[in-house]
Design an enzyme around this catalytic site. Structure first.
Site, mmCIF file in Angstrom:
data_model
loop_
_atom_site.group_PDB
_atom_site.id
_atom_site.type_symbol
_atom_site.label_atom_id
_atom_site.label_comp_id
_atom_site.label_asym_id
_atom_site.label_seq_id
_atom_site.Cartn_x
_atom_site.Cartn_y
_atom_site.Cartn_z
ATOM 1 N N LYS A 52 0.847 -1.202 0.000
ATOM 2 C CA LYS A 52 0.000 0.000 0.000
ATOM 3 C C LYS A 52 0.881 1.250 0.000
ATOM 4 O O LYS A 52 0.607 2.211 -0.714
ATOM 5 C CB LYS A 52 -0.950 -0.021 1.208
ATOM 6 N N GLN A 96 -4.898 -1.653 9.124
ATOM 7 C CA GLN A 96 -4.679 -2.978 8.535
ATOM 8 C C GLN A 96 -5.279 -4.059 9.440
ATOM 9 O O GLN A 96 -5.011 -4.103 10.631
ATOM 10 C CB GLN A 96 -3.160 -3.212 8.346
ATOM 11 N N ASP A 119 -11.364 2.581 3.213
ATOM 12 C CA ASP A 119 -11.655 1.158 3.004
ATOM 13 C C ASP A 119 -13.153 0.932 2.734
ATOM 14 O O ASP A 119 -13.550 -0.145 2.296
ATOM 15 C CB ASP A 119 -11.250 0.347 4.249
#
Ligand code: NAD
Length: 281
Positions: A52, A96, A119
């Site tokens: 990422k 995460q 997200d």
């Protein structure tokens, strides 16, 4: 032989588009930034986080990195998220997953400002998607839509079947296909006759989490088959939920694993970072 839907090529196109938009924003004095938070040092998570950050660098997005020890408490993590929610120099916040067992994931994800939830997991964004309002869309299903559209496959009016009803893939996938005017059926572990349903599908999206479960007997001739699954076999090789060798000769178009849906998830995360600037205006 099926047309191969190349996620590497399409994800690079998207990242290049993001890069151009980030550069345009920079010209008007706006820096796009993403905070990436990892708690603990799970090796798989470290790989995802590294990828990422690499994608951020490619697109010109500033990444704010938080690598916190396993012993971080829930309250400490909540405090960090509240601080980032209030910071003007942070557009997106990504935590995460999975988090260590002593931290309640739902509580953490709900604390992220819906305007920074790149997200797309926050209930406000899930709700916005279901009623067609502006918001963030979960990256993997958003990536699947891009793969289908950019491969020239029409969704409108087509029979679309999704296998799997998880909150991060199956359900938002169904909502997105519906938004594109597909006729959508969602199947799951309690579906009575899975093959009867999947054999109707012009577009079949598979997100089960079972290596190579879907063979040619589940697939209609000429269907577009999108494999979201990702597994590492005992031989060290990656495979999906679809038995590629069996399905490929029957399908009209198919995504490989690796190199299909996988690279799209990060590309859509980058796209969401740009969207965040617009949403926060
Ligand atoms: P999940 O375990 O949360 O959900 C699996 C779904 O499959 C459930 O809704 C269940 O009802 C359904 N299911 C299970 N067995 C079934 C059966 N026999 N018949 C029909 N349906 C069945 O999984 P998930 O998070 O949605 O992920 C699915 C797969 O996609 C996994 O392999 C995961 O690793 C992969 N994944 C990939 C990406 C990516 O970026 N490529 C992102 C997220 C998930």
């Amino acid at each position: 032989m099926a047309k191969l839907i190349d996620g590497k090529v399409i994800s690079t196109q998207i990242k290049d588009e993001v890069k151009a938009e980030v550069s345009k924003l920079a010209d008007s004095g706006i820096t796009v930034s993403l905070a990436v938070i990892q708690v603990g040092a799970d090796p798989a998570s470290s790989v995802y986080v590294r990828n990422k950050k690499k994608a951020c660098e490619y697109c010109g997005i500033k990444s704010l990195s938080y690598e916190l020890p396993e012993s971080t408490t829930q309250d400490e993590l909540l405090d960090l998220i509240r601080e980032l929610n209030g910071r003007k120099d942070c557009n997106g916040i990504l935590v995460q997953l999975p988090l260590p067992g002593h931290i309640d994931e739902e509580k953490i994800l709900d604390e992220i400002s819906p305007l920074k939830d790149v997200d797309g997991f926050h209930p406000m964004n899930v709700g916005a998607l279901s009623i067609g309002k502006k918001g963030f869309v979960s990256c993997t299903p958003a990536g699947v839509i891009e793969l289908i559209k950019r491969s020239g496959v029409e969704i409108s009016g087509k029979e679309c079947v999704v296998i799997g009803r998880s909150n991060i893939v199956g359900k938002p996938m169904a909502m997105l296909l519906l938004r594109e005017n597909g006729t959508v059926t969602v199947t799951h572990s309690k579906t009575a006759d899975l093959k009867a349903v999947t054999n109707r599908a012009d577009i079949l999206v598979v997100a089960i989490g079972k290596p190579k479960m879907i063979d040619a007997s589940y697939v209609k001739d000429g269907a577009t088959v999108i494999d979201v699954g990702i597994h590492r076999g005992e031989d060290g090789k990656l495979c999906g939920d679809v038995d590629f060798e069996s399905v490929e000769p029957k399908a009209g178009a198919i995504t490989p694993v690796p190199g299909g849906v996988g690279p799209m998830t990060i590309a859509m995360l980058m796209k969401n970072c740009v969207t965040s600037v617009d949403l926060q205006k």
